[in-house]
Every structure is written in C-alpha cells, then in structure tokens.
Scaffold this motif. Structure first.
Motif, PDB file in Angstrom:
ATOM      1  N   THR A 154       0.808  -1.222   0.000  1.00 13.32           N
ATOM      2  CA  THR A 154       0.000   0.000   0.000  1.00 13.32           C
ATOM      3  C   THR A 154       0.839   1.268   0.000  1.00 13.32           C
ATOM      4  O   THR A 154       0.281   2.360  -0.058  1.00 13.32           O
ATOM      5  N   MET A 155       2.155   1.136   0.079  1.00 14.27           N
ATOM      6  CA  MET A 155       3.010   2.319   0.092  1.00 14.27           C
ATOM      7  C   MET A 155       3.013   2.988  -1.279  1.00 14.27           C
ATOM      8  O   MET A 155       3.061   2.321  -2.313  1.00 14.27           O
ATOM      9  N   SER A 156       2.954   4.281  -1.256  1.00 10.59           N
ATOM     10  CA  SER A 156       3.069   5.028  -2.511  1.00 10.59           C
ATOM     11  C   SER A 156       4.528   5.191  -2.917  1.00 10.59           C
ATOM     12  O   SER A 156       4.817   5.457  -4.080  1.00 10.59           O
ATOM     13  N   ASP A 157       5.430   5.021  -1.949  1.00  5.30           N
ATOM     14  CA  ASP A 157       6.862   5.089  -2.248  1.00  5.30           C
ATOM     15  C   ASP A 157       7.344   3.733  -2.724  1.00  5.30           C
ATOM     16  O   ASP A 157       6.915   2.693  -2.210  1.00  5.30           O
ATOM     17  N   GLY A 158       8.246   3.733  -3.681  1.00  5.30           N
ATOM     18  CA  GLY A 158       8.849   2.499  -4.157  1.00  5.30           C
ATOM     19  C   GLY A 158       9.989   2.075  -3.253  1.00  5.30           C
ATOM     20  O   GLY A 158      10.776   2.898  -2.817  1.00  5.30           O
ATOM     21  N   VAL A 159      10.068   0.778  -2.961  1.00  9.62           N
ATOM     22  CA  VAL A 159      11.111   0.248  -2.091  1.00  9.62           C
ATOM     23  C   VAL A 159      11.802  -0.911  -2.796  1.00  9.62           C
ATOM     24  O   VAL A 159      11.140  -1.815  -3.302  1.00  9.62           O
ATOM     25  N   LEU A 176      14.064  -7.691  -2.810  1.00  9.21           N
ATOM     26  CA  LEU A 176      12.667  -7.323  -2.570  1.00  9.21           C
ATOM     27  C   LEU A 176      12.356  -6.077  -3.380  1.00  9.21           C
ATOM     28  O   LEU A 176      13.196  -5.180  -3.504  1.00  9.21           O
ATOM     29  N   ILE A 177      11.148  -6.044  -3.924  1.00  7.03           N
ATOM     30  CA  ILE A 177      10.682  -4.854  -4.642  1.00  7.03           C
ATOM     31  C   ILE A 177       9.173  -4.782  -4.489  1.00  7.03           C
ATOM     32  O   ILE A 177       8.473  -5.797  -4.634  1.00  7.03           O
ATOM     33  N   ASN A 178       8.656  -3.620  -4.122  1.00  6.64           N
ATOM     34  CA  ASN A 178       7.212  -3.496  -3.900  1.00  6.64           C
ATOM     35  C   ASN A 178       6.517  -3.011  -5.176  1.00  6.64           C
ATOM     36  O   ASN A 178       7.169  -2.586  -6.136  1.00  6.64           O
ATOM     37  N   PRO A 179       5.178  -3.096  -5.217  1.00  8.96           N
ATOM     38  CA  PRO A 179       4.458  -2.726  -6.438  1.00  8.96           C
ATOM     39  C   PRO A 179       4.724  -1.295  -6.900  1.00  8.96           C
ATOM     40  O   PRO A 179       4.773  -1.030  -8.109  1.00  8.96           O
ATOM     41  N   ALA A 180       4.885  -0.366  -5.950  1.00 10.42           N
ATOM     42  CA  ALA A 180       5.139   1.023  -6.350  1.00 10.42           C
ATOM     43  C   ALA A 180       6.449   1.143  -7.119  1.00 10.42           C
ATOM     44  O   ALA A 180       6.530   1.833  -8.138  1.00 10.42           O
ATOM     45  N   ALA A 181       7.500   0.458  -6.638  1.00 10.68           N
ATOM     46  CA  ALA A 181       8.790   0.496  -7.333  1.00 10.68           C
ATOM     47  C   ALA A 181       8.689  -0.171  -8.703  1.00 10.68           C
ATOM     48  O   ALA A 181       9.279   0.298  -9.679  1.00 10.68           O
ATOM     49  N   SER A 192       9.845 -10.622 -11.927  1.00 12.44           N
ATOM     50  CA  SER A 192      10.901 -11.450 -12.511  1.00 12.44           C
ATOM     51  C   SER A 192      12.284 -10.858 -12.334  1.00 12.44           C
ATOM     52  O   SER A 192      13.284 -11.559 -12.516  1.00 12.44           O
ATOM     53  N   ILE A 193      12.382  -9.565 -11.975  1.00 12.84           N
ATOM     54  CA  ILE A 193      13.715  -8.969 -11.828  1.00 12.84           C
ATOM     55  C   ILE A 193      14.347  -9.316 -10.488  1.00 12.84           C
ATOM     56  O   ILE A 193      15.518  -9.008 -10.271  1.00 12.84           O
ATOM     57  N   ILE A 194      13.588  -9.934  -9.564  1.00 11.75           N
ATOM     58  CA  ILE A 194      14.167 -10.321  -8.275  1.00 11.75           C
ATOM     59  C   ILE A 194      15.293 -11.318  -8.525  1.00 11.75           C
ATOM     60  O   ILE A 194      15.120 -12.314  -9.216  1.00 11.75           O
ATOM     61  N   GLY A 195      16.436 -11.060  -7.940  1.00 13.49           N
ATOM     62  CA  GLY A 195      17.626 -11.880  -8.149  1.00 13.49           C
ATOM     63  C   GLY A 195      18.603 -11.265  -9.117  1.00 13.49           C
ATOM     64  O   GLY A 195      19.784 -11.610  -9.109  1.00 13.49           O
ATOM     65  N   ASN A 196      18.115 -10.344  -9.983  1.00 15.27           N
ATOM     66  CA  ASN A 196      19.014  -9.669 -10.913  1.00 15.27           C
ATOM     67  C   ASN A 196      19.746  -8.535 -10.196  1.00 15.27           C
ATOM     68  O   ASN A 196      19.340  -8.077  -9.129  1.00 15.27           O
ATOM     69  N   HIS A 209      21.703  -2.751   0.619  1.00 15.47           N
ATOM     70  CA  HIS A 209      21.135  -1.408   0.600  1.00 15.47           C
ATOM     71  C   HIS A 209      19.624  -1.492   0.443  1.00 15.47           C
ATOM     72  O   HIS A 209      19.087  -2.458  -0.111  1.00 15.47           O
ATOM     73  N   VAL A 210      18.956  -0.479   0.954  1.00 19.38           N
ATOM     74  CA  VAL A 210      17.523  -0.281   0.718  1.00 19.38           C
ATOM     75  C   VAL A 210      17.363   1.033  -0.034  1.00 19.38           C
ATOM     76  O   VAL A 210      17.903   2.062   0.383  1.00 19.38           O
ATOM     77  N   TYR A 211      16.660   0.977  -1.154  1.00 17.65           N
ATOM     78  CA  TYR A 211      16.428   2.156  -1.967  1.00 17.65           C
ATOM     79  C   TYR A 211      14.951   2.517  -1.878  1.00 17.65           C
ATOM     80  O   TYR A 211      14.085   1.669  -2.119  1.00 17.65           O
ATOM     81  N   VAL A 212      14.673   3.751  -1.512  1.00 20.46           N
ATOM     82  CA  VAL A 212      13.292   4.249  -1.413  1.00 20.46           C
ATOM     83  C   VAL A 212      13.100   5.284  -2.511  1.00 20.46           C
ATOM     84  O   VAL A 212      13.829   6.276  -2.586  1.00 20.46           O
TER      85      VAL A 212
END
Length: 596
Positions: free
Chosen positions: A260-265, A276-281, A290-294, A350-353
C-alpha cells in the motif's frame, strides 16, 4: 548413506580401537616372545659351546693325532643332541674336527665369529644361509689352556624349530584377535544403536520440522544427556513454531504496508542483487517480479539514461545518498539509499526508497515562477507610477496638459495593479477552496445572447464580424457572473488578436454521451504557436508578452477561466494553428431539471 551413519562410524571406531590395542599388544607380545625364545636358545648353545671348549681343551693339548681321535667321539653326541654342526679350530683357524662334513677338516674358516673367538671374544650372529635360505645361529667361543688361546669352538645351529614355534604362537594370537574383533563388532553395534537410536528419532523430527510440520515431538526414554537433548529439542520446536508464527504475521504486515506504500522500495544484498521490490517500485521502473535476483546495476542504466532521465541533485546524508531524477522526463522521483548491516556477508546490502516528487517539484517551480512573475508585474506599474510622480514633484505639475497626461498614466497603471490584485485574490480563493459559486439555472441561448449584447459596440468598433449559433437550447446550472467572466475573457483575447474584417463565432450544442453542453468559440486571428499551447493556462503566461502588456493583460485570464470551469465540473481546451486562428471548447454539465 550407510557409511555416513553415526552408528556405522561408532562401530568402526570401536573396531579400530580394539584392533589398534590388539596390534599394539601383539607387537609387544611377539617381540617379547621372539626375544625370549632366541635368548634361551642362544644361552643353551652358548652353554654347550663353553662346555665343549672346556672338554676339548685337554685332548687338544696332547697333540693333533690324539686330539683328532678324541674330538670325533666328543663332537658326535653333542651334535646329535643340539642339532648343531660343531667345528673345532686351532689357533690359526684350521678345522681340526667337525661333526659335519669330514672333508672340510684341515680347511681354514674365515667367519667373523671365528676371528672374534680367536681374539678371545665370544661372538654370535643370526644369519640366513644363502644355500638353503634357512636361519642359523653362528656362535664361537675361544679355547683357553692356562689362559692361553689354543683354538676356538664354533657351533652353527639351525633355528627353524624356534621360528616355527613363534609362527604357531602368532597364528593362535591372530585367531584370538579376529574372534575378539567379531565380538567387538557385535557389541559395538548394540552400543551404537542405544546411542544413535534417540539421535535418529531427533533427526526424523528435524526433517519433519524442515518440511513445516511443527506438531512433531521427540519421545524421551532416559534422563541422560541424550534425554536432555530430546527435551531441549522439544522446547526448541515449540519456540520455533511461535517464532515462525510471529515472523509470518510480521511478514504479512510488512507485505501489506509495502503493497500500500506510494513510495517504491527496493532491497539488495551486498552483491547488488535485488531481494525485494514493492508494487510502487515496479510501477516506477516499469518492471515485474521477474527482476528479483538480478543486479540493480543492470536495471538502473536502462531506466536512468541520458535520453530518459536527468540527474538534478546528488548529496550525501550520513550513510544515505539522495538522488532526484526525472523518470521519465515528465515525472520526478527522489531515490534515497540506506546501507543495511549484513553480519553474514562480506558486503552490506542497501535499501532504496523511490518517492514521486513530481507534484512537489511542479509546485516548487510554480511558486518560484509565481513570485518572479508577480514581482515583475508589480514592478513595471510601480516603476511607472514612481517615475511620473517624481516628474510631477519636480515641476511637471506646473504644465497642466503634461500633468494631466501624467496623471492619466498613473491612473491607468493603478487600474492595472488593481486588476492584477483582483485576479490574484480570485485565484487564491480558488486554490484555498474559499470561492463560493452562486449557481442558477440559465439557458445556453441566454448566455450567448448576453455575450453578444456586451460586445456589440466593441465588435462594431473593431470592424470584426461576430457570429452566434445555438444548435439546441439547453439548461445549465452555473454561476452566471463567473461564466460571463470566462466568456468575456476568451472573446476579449480573440478581439485583441483578430485583425479587421476577421470573424469571431460562438456555437452552443449538446453532446449526448455523456450529456453535456459544448460551447465553441472560434476566431480567425493570428493563432498560437504549437510549442506555446501546453503553457497557455499557466499563470502569468503570455504568448506575445510585449503586446499583452500594451493591451492591459495580466496573464491570469485563462488560468482563472480554467479554475472557474473546473469548479463547475466542466473542461476547457484550446486548439490553435499559428496564422489560421484559435478554437476554444468549453464543456459544462447539462441541467436535467426544469427551470424555476
């Protein structure tokens, strides 16, 4: 798999320990046995040789002929009893008597033992006879008569019986060792089973736990260390089940928050691989799961390229790096990177927001532009008023006509500032939501007729043809004054840019789906360049800035018109072709009731 079991390993360890112990004992036993037999045999042969040396001493002193006759009768019985070959040698090492081959009598023996005995030493050696490959004991003692060495006695005794006895003892010992190993293997298997049985049960339970079955319990058969291990394992199972349930709940909460976050993580490990990647990102980057692991570094160049992005700001904040990038050009995102501690990896992740700051960027740019535009718009009339006021104070007031012209300019610039302030206040009320619309039901025919009446004189003076057409009369519920303000602004703009003998027309019609009223205003003026069209509703924006100011425009008319139309739930669009004219289309919801 059998060789990897603990029971097999324990059995093998027991067997190896027993085998090592038996081998150690056997080596010591065989060595001691061998030394015992050889020493006893050597002592016996030495005793016989010494006894023989004392016996043959007297005949040897009586002369060769007498000694030869007596030696044969003495040596033969001793040889038969001991089984050894006896040699009697004189002081020169010449054989003067033997129990063996009589043909060697008179020959000289050069054995090291004989040489040592003739020097007064007792010598012995066990050696292999090269002729038959058997081991023999070579022993020689000196013959002394009145402390003088008169010769030597040499015995060559076979040791086959000794080593045969030792071999039989070794065979008996090896048989016992083998039997002990078999019994040990059986006992070791039984003991290992008692130790590994509970461990095997714990292993089965652990596999079940790994498969997700947390209802398994280890049965405890004893109170020893293994029983304590089973009890501890059961306690660990209960705590693990509780921890997994808690972790699963936290995971679901985190997934709900991330979704539900509007920010991409985006989270990466120490090697830069996406964990990990959320729907916003995914929406921001136009990718999927499918990009998880790349590697993130492989993804970013495809997104933040020179053609599709522009780096605006880069700065360091503690361990974070904040980057504002336009992605694509019409959107603006801020990416904040925070380092994660990784205890079990060489490098930290790293965590990218990613945050969409498009609206903030636009509002900030609009604020800056608005302040600059207001300052510019106010500075010009204020400068003019100040200049003419100073001229009047400096003496221009004495010239009545000149003073009158100056006062007219001051009055005109004051009116311009009043209009600007009025427009700004109106926009401010729309922005803050304080503008109140006083709606009433009115027909499109009445709106168009009132517009034509208001501009009849101006149109006549401008020598422009004004055409009105109402295809279907319809009712709209609007704020009459505000809609008149919009229409007046559009017609005024058309009059400014439409040359003499040009045409301005307004058409009212009804669009059936969805049902709303469409007002179309067209002119044959100079038109608007295509690159200017996206900005004509911006505040203080003018297509022809110099001419607009000369004609008294503030650059806020179309902005106010859009705010008014949108407040009524309608739309306003401008279509134009440079040099051929402009068409403004206004849509308003149609009123379905009856006019009161």
């Amino acid at each position: 798999m059998m060789w990897q079991s603990v029971r097999t390993k324990l059995t093998i360890v027991y067997l190896l320990l027993i085998l090592f112990a038996m081998e150690l004992i056997g080596a010591y036993f065989i060595q001691s046995l061998n030394r015992y037999f050889v020493d006893n045999y050597t002592k016996t042969i030495t005793h016989e040789a010494q006894l023989l040396a004392n016996v043959v001493g007297l005949p040897l002193s009586l002369g060769p002929a007498h000694s030869k006759h007596n030696l044969h009768s003495i040596l033969q019985p001793i040889s038969e009893i001991s089984g050894a070959t006896v040699y009697i040698l004189d002081k020169d090492g010449i054989v003067i008597g033997t129990s063996g081959n009589p043909y060697i009598t008179g020959q000289k023996r050069v054995d090291p033992e004989v040489t040592g005995a003739l020097l007064g030493l007792k010598t012995e050696e066990i050696a292999v006879n090269p002729q038959n490959g058997q081991r023999y004991l070579y022993l020689a003692v000196p013959i002394r008569i009145h402390s003088r060495i008169k010769g030597a006695v040499e015995l060559v005794a076979p040791m086959n019986s000794i080593y045969h006895s030792i071999s039989r003892v070794i065979i008996i010992f090896a048989t016992g060792t083998l039997l002990a190993l078999v019994l040990t293997a059986v006992l070791a298997g039984i003991i290992a089973r008692t130790i590994t049985g509970p461990i095997t049960a714990i292993t089965r339970t652990a596999r079940a736990l790994a498969g997700g079955d947390f209802d398994q319990v280890v049965e405890i058969y004893s109170n020893d260390e293994i029983g304590e291990l089973g009890a501890t394992f059961n306690m660990l199972t209960r705590r693990l089940k509780q921890s997994l349930l808690s972790t699963e709940q936290e995971k679901r909460r985190l997934q709900a928050v991330m979704s539900t976050m509007s920010d991409g993580v985006i989270a990466t490990n120490g090697h830069g691989n996406i964990l990990l990647i959320n729907p916003a990102a995914m929406h921001y980057l136009q990718v999927d799961q499918s990009i998880i692991g790349n590697k993130l570094s492989d993804l970013l160049p495809e997104v933040f390229t020179r053609e599709s992005a522009q780096i605006v700001e880069v700065h360091t904040r503690f361990l974070a790096i904040s980057i504002m990038a336009l992605y694509p050009k019409e959107r603006s995102n801020r990416i904040v990177s925070e380092e994660l501690d990784a205890e079990f990896e060489e490098k930290n992740g790293h965590v990218y927001v990613m945050r969409d700051v498009t609206e903030e960027t636009i509002l900030e740019a609009s604020r800056k532009r608005f302040v600059a535009d207001v300052s510019h718009e106010l500075r010009t009339p204020l400068t003019t008023i100040k200049s003419y006021g100073e001229a009047l104070l400096e003496g221009a007031v004495e010239d009545v006509e000149l003073a009158k012209n100056f006062l007219q300019v001051i009055n005109r610039e004051t009116d311009r500032m009043i209009r600007l302030i009025r427009d700004l206040l109106q926009l401010s009320r729309f922005d803050s939501g304080y503008e109140v619309l006083r709606k009433e039901v009115i027909s499109t025919e009445e709106l168009v007729q009132r517009l034509a009446e208001r501009f009849a004189l101006i149109v006549f003076q401008s020598e422009v043809q004004f055409i009105t057409e109402v295809e279907e009369n319809a009712l709209v519920q609007v704020d009459r004054d505000r809609i008149d303000q919009v229409l007046d602004n559009i017609v005024s703009n058309s009059l400014k840019y439409t040359p003499k003998h040009g045409t301005i027309s307004i058409q009212a019609e009804v669009d059936s789906y969805p049902e709303h009223v469409v007002l179309t205003l067209k002119d044959t003026g100079s038109g608007i360049p295509a690159q200017e069209l996206p900005h004509i509703f911006d505040r203080f924006y003018r297509v022809d800035k110099a001419r607009s100011r000369q004609l008294g425009g503030t650059g806020l008319g179309l902005s106010i018109a859009r705010e008014i139309i949108q407040a009524h739930g309608g739309t306003i669009d401008v279509h134009s072709e440079f040099g051929k004219g402009t068409r403004v289309v206004i849509t308003l919801p149609r009123y379905e009731g009856d006019r009161e």
